[in-house]
Write a protein that holds these residues in place. Structure first.
Motif: not given
Length: 339
Positions: A116-127, A165-170
């Motif tokens: 909710s407080n993500s700077p720049g609307g960036m997604y985090e990708e985790r394992q 940036r977005d969920l379309a990233t491979p």
């Protein structure tokens, strides 16, 4: 992580003890267990703590990021608070092993979430890796479900973190691919023996025996390193022994899938002492592995590095890696990702 008495003691022996023998392959049970996990993950994606609570046994044991909870009420309340920090969650399953005999499921996946407080609307990708244990439901506890989740143990690789940036990233390319020629599969008892020999050899610092138990193309993948082949693995082990002592590994369970016999999930307590800090501690490990021609070819470990007495700077090759995953490791090490 430093385990609580529940995680590492004999108090859990009854849950992980050998169950009665079931048919070697039970498609109906497999389908039920898979459905449970898929429904749980759907509830996680939609941040629906009520939906997840409907899948839980009243006495469920839950572990996530070092927090351990007992009872459906505590788990649901914790999930409700946890989900409040996210505006979006997407899960991408990498692999799933279903053990119909023991009623266990082990799965690894990528998570992409937007805080909710993500700077720049960036997604985090985790394992992440998840280990589920299930018990038969009763008509009074759940008239519509054949099983309920009695254990939910979740590990998140605390080192790997990528920003997109977005969920379309491979999705990232795997650092390991299964062997095309795995040989004759070992039986579950044979896999148990192989794993026990490996962890015993490591505990005794018997490098020569350890090397006899792994494939020439072995990949060892703890959170903060990737060791490819016997030479790099040997250097990594020797570096470990220079920095730690008194290692003891306690095996809790091994999960096998009748339809994917070359793979396994192993759950263990890893105790060691840091020679520099003189601190001793226990890590609760989730391991995904591959057996090829009777030897271990892949060993991927998840544990809480933040709470561990093991430290990245004492790990072979940490500063010399250059792939995308290692770049994520360096970003994580300077604190760009949140838990």
């Amino acid at each position: 992580m430093t385990t609580s008495p529940r995680s590492g003691s004999s108090a859990n022996a009854s849950f992980w003890s050998s169950p009665p023998h079931y048919p070697a392959h039970d498609p109906e049970t497999r389908h039920s267990l898979e459905d449970m996990v898929e429904t749980f993950m759907k509830g996680f994606e939609t941040r629906d703590h009520h939906a997840i609570a409907n899948l839980l046994h009243d006495n469920v044991h839950y572990m996530y990021l070092g927090e351990e909870l007992d009872g459906k009420g505590q788990v649901e309340d914790s999930l409700r608070k946890y989900f409040e920090q996210f505006s979006e969650i997407k899960l991408y399953k990498r692999r799933m092993l279903v053990d119909t005999r023991q009623k266990l499921v082990g799965t690894e996946f990528y998570a992409r979430w937007l805080r909710s407080n993500s700077p720049g609307g960036m997604y985090e990708e985790r394992q992440l890796a998840w280990l589920f244990g299930m018990k038969p439901a009763t008509p009074s506890s759940s008239p519509s479900l054949p099983y309920l989740l009695s254990r939910c143990l979740l590990w998140m690789d605390p080192v790997y973190c990528n920003h997109i940036r977005d969920l379309a990233t491979p999705l990232p390319t795997e650092v390991w691919t299964p062997s095309l020629h795995p040989g004759t599969p070992l039986s579950q008892p044979e896999v148990d023996v192989l794993i026990q020999k490996k962890v015993d050899a490591f505990s005794r610092e018997d490098v020569n025996l350890w090397l006899c138990l792994v494939d020439d193309d072995v990949i060892m993948h703890p959170p903060w390193d990737i060791l490819r082949g016997k030479m790099a693995s040997t250097e990594g082990i020797l570096t470990y022994f220079q920095n730690y002592h008194g290692t003891q590994v306690t095996s809790l369970l091994t999960l096998s899938d009748e339809t994917q016999p070359q793979f396994f999930v192993h759950h263990q307590i890893f105790h060691t002492t840091n020679r520099k800090s003189h601190k001793a501690g226990d890590d609760v490990d989730y391991v995904f592995g591959e057996v090829c021609n009777g030897r271990i070819r892949y060993w991927r470990t998840y544990f809480d590095t933040k709470a561990s007495v093991q430290k990245a700077e004492l790990t072979h090759g940490f500063s010399s890696q250059s792939s995308q995953i290692e770049k994520c490791i360096l970003r994580r090490s300077v604190g760009e990702c949140q838990e």
